[in-house]
Design a protein around this motif. Sequence first.
Motif, PDB file in Angstrom:
ATOM      1  N   MET A 192      39.797  21.606  -0.825  1.00  0.00           N
ATOM      2  CA  MET A 192      40.796  21.138   0.126  1.00  0.00           C
ATOM      3  C   MET A 192      41.718  22.269   0.571  1.00  0.00           C
ATOM      4  SD  MET A 192      43.442  17.944  -0.209  1.00  0.00           S
ATOM      5  CE  MET A 192      42.115  16.774  -0.419  1.00  0.00           C
ATOM      6  N   ARG A 193      42.051  23.165  -0.385  1.00  0.00           N
ATOM      7  CA  ARG A 193      42.909  24.289  -0.021  1.00  0.00           C
ATOM      8  C   ARG A 193      42.225  25.179   1.016  1.00  0.00           C
ATOM      9  NH1 ARG A 193      43.705  26.195  -4.669  1.00  0.00           N
ATOM     10  NH2 ARG A 193      42.377  28.034  -4.639  1.00  0.00           N
ATOM     11  N   GLN A 194      40.903  25.367   0.842  1.00  0.00           N
ATOM     12  CA  GLN A 194      40.166  26.166   1.819  1.00  0.00           C
ATOM     13  C   GLN A 194      40.175  25.505   3.197  1.00  0.00           C
ATOM     14  OE1 GLN A 194      36.244  27.574   0.590  1.00  0.00           O
ATOM     15  NE2 GLN A 194      35.539  27.306   2.688  1.00  0.00           N
ATOM     16  N   GLN A 195      40.024  24.186   3.240  1.00  0.00           N
ATOM     17  CA  GLN A 195      40.072  23.474   4.520  1.00  0.00           C
ATOM     18  C   GLN A 195      41.454  23.592   5.162  1.00  0.00           C
ATOM     19  OE1 GLN A 195      38.572  19.686   2.772  1.00  0.00           O
ATOM     20  NE2 GLN A 195      37.129  19.697   4.478  1.00  0.00           N
ATOM     21  N   LEU A 196      42.484  23.489   4.337  1.00  0.00           N
ATOM     22  CA  LEU A 196      43.855  23.636   4.849  1.00  0.00           C
ATOM     23  C   LEU A 196      44.066  25.027   5.421  1.00  0.00           C
ATOM     24  CD1 LEU A 196      46.823  22.827   5.207  1.00  0.00           C
ATOM     25  CD2 LEU A 196      47.184  23.405   2.787  1.00  0.00           C
ATOM     26  N   LEU A 197      43.623  26.031   4.676  1.00  0.00           N
ATOM     27  CA  LEU A 197      43.767  27.406   5.154  1.00  0.00           C
ATOM     28  C   LEU A 197      43.016  27.607   6.464  1.00  0.00           C
ATOM     29  CD1 LEU A 197      44.724  30.315   4.744  1.00  0.00           C
ATOM     30  CD2 LEU A 197      42.707  30.705   3.307  1.00  0.00           C
ATOM     31  N   GLU A 198      41.821  27.044   6.552  1.00  0.00           N
ATOM     32  CA  GLU A 198      41.044  27.180   7.782  1.00  0.00           C
ATOM     33  C   GLU A 198      41.758  26.521   8.964  1.00  0.00           C
ATOM     34  OE1 GLU A 198      36.391  26.683   9.185  1.00  0.00           O
ATOM     35  OE2 GLU A 198      37.019  26.113   7.167  1.00  0.00           O
ATOM     36  N   MET A 199      42.367  25.371   8.738  1.00  0.00           N
ATOM     37  CA  MET A 199      43.125  24.705   9.801  1.00  0.00           C
ATOM     38  C   MET A 199      44.277  25.583  10.279  1.00  0.00           C
ATOM     39  SD  MET A 199      43.471  20.704   8.652  1.00  0.00           S
ATOM     40  CE  MET A 199      44.478  20.320  10.110  1.00  0.00           C
ATOM     41  N   LEU A 200      45.033  26.125   9.328  1.00  0.00           N
ATOM     42  CA  LEU A 200      46.186  26.961   9.682  1.00  0.00           C
ATOM     43  C   LEU A 200      45.745  28.235  10.403  1.00  0.00           C
ATOM     44  CD1 LEU A 200      48.227  26.593   6.365  1.00  0.00           C
ATOM     45  CD2 LEU A 200      48.829  25.618   8.594  1.00  0.00           C
ATOM     46  N   MET A 201      44.655  28.859   9.925  1.00  0.00           N
ATOM     47  CA  MET A 201      44.173  30.093  10.548  1.00  0.00           C
ATOM     48  C   MET A 201      43.636  29.835  11.950  1.00  0.00           C
ATOM     49  SD  MET A 201      44.658  32.667   8.443  1.00  0.00           S
ATOM     50  CE  MET A 201      43.486  33.948   8.806  1.00  0.00           C
ATOM     51  N   ASN A 202      43.021  28.671  12.156  1.00  0.00           N
ATOM     52  CA  ASN A 202      42.488  28.331  13.480  1.00  0.00           C
ATOM     53  C   ASN A 202      43.581  28.001  14.482  1.00  0.00           C
ATOM     54  OD1 ASN A 202      39.835  28.729  12.702  1.00  0.00           O
ATOM     55  ND2 ASN A 202      39.471  26.579  12.206  1.00  0.00           N
ATOM     56  N   HIS A 203      44.782  27.761  13.986  1.00  0.00           N
ATOM     57  CA  HIS A 203      45.926  27.465  14.863  1.00  0.00           C
ATOM     58  C   HIS A 203      47.056  28.458  14.583  1.00  0.00           C
ATOM     59  CE1 HIS A 203      43.670  23.660  14.805  1.00  0.00           C
ATOM     60  NE2 HIS A 203      44.164  23.463  16.011  1.00  0.00           N
ATOM     61  N   GLN A 204      46.675  29.727  14.385  1.00  0.00           N
ATOM     62  CA  GLN A 204      47.661  30.733  14.019  1.00  0.00           C
ATOM     63  C   GLN A 204      48.747  30.823  15.095  1.00  0.00           C
ATOM     64  OE1 GLN A 204      45.758  34.160  12.520  1.00  0.00           O
ATOM     65  NE2 GLN A 204      47.499  34.750  11.277  1.00  0.00           N
ATOM     66  N   GLY A 205      49.995  30.820  14.646  1.00  0.00           N
ATOM     67  CA  GLY A 205      51.123  30.877  15.570  1.00  0.00           C
ATOM     68  C   GLY A 205      51.606  29.508  16.015  1.00  0.00           C
ATOM     69  N   GLU A 206      50.808  28.472  15.725  1.00  0.00           N
ATOM     70  CA  GLU A 206      51.181  27.107  16.111  1.00  0.00           C
ATOM     71  C   GLU A 206      51.579  26.312  14.867  1.00  0.00           C
ATOM     72  OE1 GLU A 206      48.005  25.160  18.189  1.00  0.00           O
ATOM     73  OE2 GLU A 206      47.277  27.055  19.034  1.00  0.00           O
TER      74      GLU A 206
END
Length: 324
Positions: free
Chosen positions: A1-15
């Motif tokens: 789940m942490r990896q999925q969360l990180l991927e979400m944040l990285m895919n919306h970097q700055g947002e």
Amino acid sequence: MRQQLLEMLMNHQGEFLSGQQISDQLNCSRTAIWKHIAELRKQGYQVEAAPKKGYRILSSPDAVTADEISIRLKTEKFGRQIVSKESVSSTQEIAHKLSHEKCEEGTLVVADEQTGARGRMGRPWQSPKGSGIWMSLILRPEIPLQRAPQLTLLTAVAVVKAIHKVTGLNAEIKWPNDILINGKKVVGILTELQAEADRINSVIIGIGMNVNLSSDELPDEIRGIATSLQIETGQAIRRADLIAAVMKEMELLYKQYLQEGFHLIKLLWESYALSLGKRIKVRTISGEFEGFAKGITDEGVLLLEDDENQIHQIYSADIEIPRS
């Protein structure tokens, strides 16, 4: 789940992503999100939390963790199982143990630091913390034992291609397992077998790459013959990007190799070869030879033509390219 969360944040970097958005997508509670954010911060990620806005990632560390590598991977198998350590004696040692335990093909062992790594002939390999790529990949090819050395050459081609894609640098291959930039070593490859008399159980490919070392950080004894990607580009390279690129190139070449054989790898290797057509000095256990490097055989054996026009097949050796 942490990896999925990180991927979400990285895919919306700055947002900003609201807690509700994250909760809905990951099917978890706000409390669970907060705990994972706290873990990411411990790993060196800067994550901003703002009331009524949510979370956004501000910066990420140059880490070689499973999370950092996984979110960048574009492979089906290679690197999909990652064992990531801060400090180990050798990633090869861990990979050998995992292979005996029947881990999946494509399992990757990566460390931020190695304290007891060795290269060919048992030579020490410097692997300082936070500055390089020190990793081992476990393969289980169904090929004859004598073809195993071809995988070293396949790896060299994949690494050269990955370096170019990530940094723009044009590296060259020095037979059998060194990769050089501007005549200085930047990568070493070590291939080890777990095999029986008639079959390969696994091939463990170790890759050591000088990435973000400065000139001052290179040991005195190798400063004249070694370099790093940072020295050559003048800028720091994100190591996880490069690991993901190597995994992608290796998987593509490996699939093609298993389906079509060594011919394409041989042509690619020769196109990147530093010594091809040059006069070289070869040191083997049976003596020294000098002559011109003519190429490699379909088995990956180096061909050397001496001054009497005799062709020698070199299976294992150190080679030197005399300065003109």
